[in-house]
Design a protein around this motif. Structure first.
Motif, PDB file in Angstrom:
ATOM      1  N   GLU A 200       0.671   9.916 -14.597  1.00  0.00           N
ATOM      2  CA  GLU A 200      -0.426   9.539 -13.703  1.00  0.00           C
ATOM      3  C   GLU A 200      -0.719   8.047 -13.665  1.00  0.00           C
ATOM      4  O   GLU A 200      -1.553   7.606 -12.877  1.00  0.00           O
ATOM      5  N   HIS A 201      -0.059   7.248 -14.497  1.00  0.00           N
ATOM      6  CA  HIS A 201      -0.452   5.851 -14.631  1.00  0.00           C
ATOM      7  C   HIS A 201       0.334   4.893 -13.739  1.00  0.00           C
ATOM      8  O   HIS A 201       0.450   3.705 -14.050  1.00  0.00           O
ATOM      9  N   GLN A 202       0.868   5.383 -12.634  1.00  0.00           N
ATOM     10  CA  GLN A 202       1.493   4.472 -11.678  1.00  0.00           C
ATOM     11  C   GLN A 202       0.447   3.539 -11.075  1.00  0.00           C
ATOM     12  O   GLN A 202      -0.742   3.847 -11.060  1.00  0.00           O
ATOM     13  N   GLN A 203       0.915   2.413 -10.556  1.00  0.00           N
ATOM     14  CA  GLN A 203       0.025   1.446  -9.914  1.00  0.00           C
ATOM     15  C   GLN A 203       0.628   1.020  -8.576  1.00  0.00           C
ATOM     16  O   GLN A 203       1.835   1.139  -8.355  1.00  0.00           O
ATOM     17  N   TYR A 204      -0.229   0.522  -7.700  1.00  0.00           N
ATOM     18  CA  TYR A 204       0.254  -0.082  -6.453  1.00  0.00           C
ATOM     19  C   TYR A 204       0.621  -1.537  -6.713  1.00  0.00           C
ATOM     20  O   TYR A 204      -0.024  -2.211  -7.527  1.00  0.00           O
ATOM     21  N   GLY A 205       1.648  -1.984  -6.013  1.00  0.00           N
ATOM     22  CA  GLY A 205       2.057  -3.368  -6.178  1.00  0.00           C
ATOM     23  C   GLY A 205       3.415  -3.630  -5.567  1.00  0.00           C
ATOM     24  O   GLY A 205       3.960  -2.822  -4.798  1.00  0.00           O
ATOM     25  N   LEU A 206       3.985  -4.770  -5.928  1.00  0.00           N
ATOM     26  CA  LEU A 206       5.297  -5.212  -5.454  1.00  0.00           C
ATOM     27  C   LEU A 206       6.203  -5.370  -6.666  1.00  0.00           C
ATOM     28  O   LEU A 206       5.830  -6.008  -7.658  1.00  0.00           O
ATOM     29  N   ALA A 207       7.401  -4.774  -6.607  1.00  0.00           N
ATOM     30  CA  ALA A 207       8.321  -4.805  -7.748  1.00  0.00           C
ATOM     31  C   ALA A 207       9.699  -5.251  -7.292  1.00  0.00           C
ATOM     32  O   ALA A 207      10.153  -4.921  -6.194  1.00  0.00           O
TER      33      ALA A 207
END
Length: 389
Positions: A200-207
């Protein structure tokens, strides 16, 4: 207690769970995860090549030679052949759990960790990847709905671009945090305390991820978890790792993570900074034995509290005496930031892939939590069945 264990085992046989990435695949010369998984750092949706390798290398072969196996690479064990541009996967993970803390009576309850359908569409050098699932409880940080239980979840969804030789992937969206060993035991302290599990610990962002000959890594700029409200609880910062493989049977890596939130979602401390920095490694000692290890320094601070230090570590041995059967022995340690002592734990597990992409696993976990008056012991026994369609 014996009846409870029987119920636990049978429930594990009847409830379908999710398959994940196996960091011990380095045993077969796979130091990189990108060939078998849509996520270049491992876990989640499996490629057609990954499905084939799962059947050839992971499942029990019952004496058959590799050349005698005809792997299924399509959806639903090959019953549905999707077009080349589409990957589909239906995955489940669940079972039953016995818990006992101190001298209290043991409790038995079913657990459903994930029930997800995953898909990826590829058009030239562009990808669109998403998952949609259902969670009876927990996974609140991945929930699209807002009820106390029975939520619809989307653990990851992103858009990406590959370079021509597919060594570089740039993607934006909700992404698994790149950090440390992406091990399947999401409740291990190295995953739980760094908040880098894939549950559950995904995050939004750029990778940006790179997978080259002998090197791989990923760096992500974290914009926050947009499924978490209000905005004051969202973390922003970075997370990344770099791994070097000097040999096909050895990989060594470093990880770093730092985030800030107006209020920490767990401690509720204002102006909260959270950091984790560590090293990890994988070593295929010989044919049946693989060692996995990770050690992380934990650093937390807030407006009301000065910086405090802690640490966590995991050492695991995966032993495969015959193909498809794994004996998993683990030891772990945790010193929480501001804690009164060092917590320790150990586990013994048995996993059997008795059919292609179907695995039965039973684990016993003992932990001792330090307290001001001594310590508290806990015992957990988890049976689960992993199924990937």
């Amino acid at each position: 207690m014996r009846q409870s264990l029987v119920v636990l085992f049978l429930f594990g046989l009847l409830v379908s769970p999710r398959a994940e990435a196996y960091t011990w695949m380095i045993r077969h010369g796979y130091s990189s995860c990108a060939a078998c998984h849509a996520d270049p750092s491992g876990a989640g949706l499996v490629t057609a090549y990954g499905r084939a390798q799962s059947e050839l290398l992971l499942a029990a072969n019952y004496g058959k030679a590799k050349e005698e196996v005809s792997p299924s690479t399509g959806f639903l064990f090959g019953a549905v052949n999707t077009p080349d541009w589409l990957l589909l996967g239906l995955s489940f993970r669940g079972g039953a759990l016995v818990n006992q803390a101190g001298s209290a009576d043991p409790t038995v309850r079913p657990v459903q960790m994930a029930s997800d359908i995953r898909a990826q569409a590829t058009f030239g050098q562009f990808r669109a990847n998403a998952s949609l699932g259902f969670a009876l409880r927990r996974a609140r940080l991945a929930a699209l709905t807002t009820t106390e239980a029975n939520n619809v979840v989307s653990r990851d969804h992103w858009l990406g671009w590959d370079n021509e030789n597919q060594t570089l992937l740039v993607r934006a969206g909700r992404i698994n945090l790149p950090f440390g060993l992406r091990n399947v035991e999401h409740t291990s302290w190295v995953r739980e305390r760094t908040r880098t599990d894939t549950n559950e610990h995904q995050q939004y962002g750029l990778a940006v991820a790179y997978n080259g000959e002998g090197f791989r890594g990923e760096l992500m700029g974290i914009a926050g978890n947009f499924l978490l409200k209000p905005d004051e609880y969202r973390e922003r910062g970075y997370s990344g790792y770099f791994e070097w493989s000097p040999k096909t049977n050895l990989a060594l890596g470093v990880s770093s993570l730092a985030t800030r939130a107006a209020y920490d979602v767990d401690s509720r401390q204002p102006d909260s900074w959270r950091q984790a920095h560590g090293v990890f490694g994988r070593w295929a000692v010989n044919g049946p034995v693989v060692l996995l290890g990770e050690v992380d320094l934990l650093v937390n601070s807030s407006r009301d509290q000065s910086a405090g230090l802690g640490y966590t570590g995991l050492l695991q041995a995966d032993i495969e005496p015959v193909q498809g059967l794994h004996v998993i022995v683990s030891g772990e340690t945790l010193r929480t930031v501001g804690g009164v002592g060092t917590n320790v734990g150990g586990s013994l597990g048995l996993a059997f892939s008795f059919l292609p992409q179907v695995e039965l696993r039973v684990d016993g976990v003992v932990r001792r939590f330090a307290t001001e008056t001594g310590g508290t012991n806990t015992l957990s026994i988890l049976s689960q069945l992993h199924l990937l369609l």
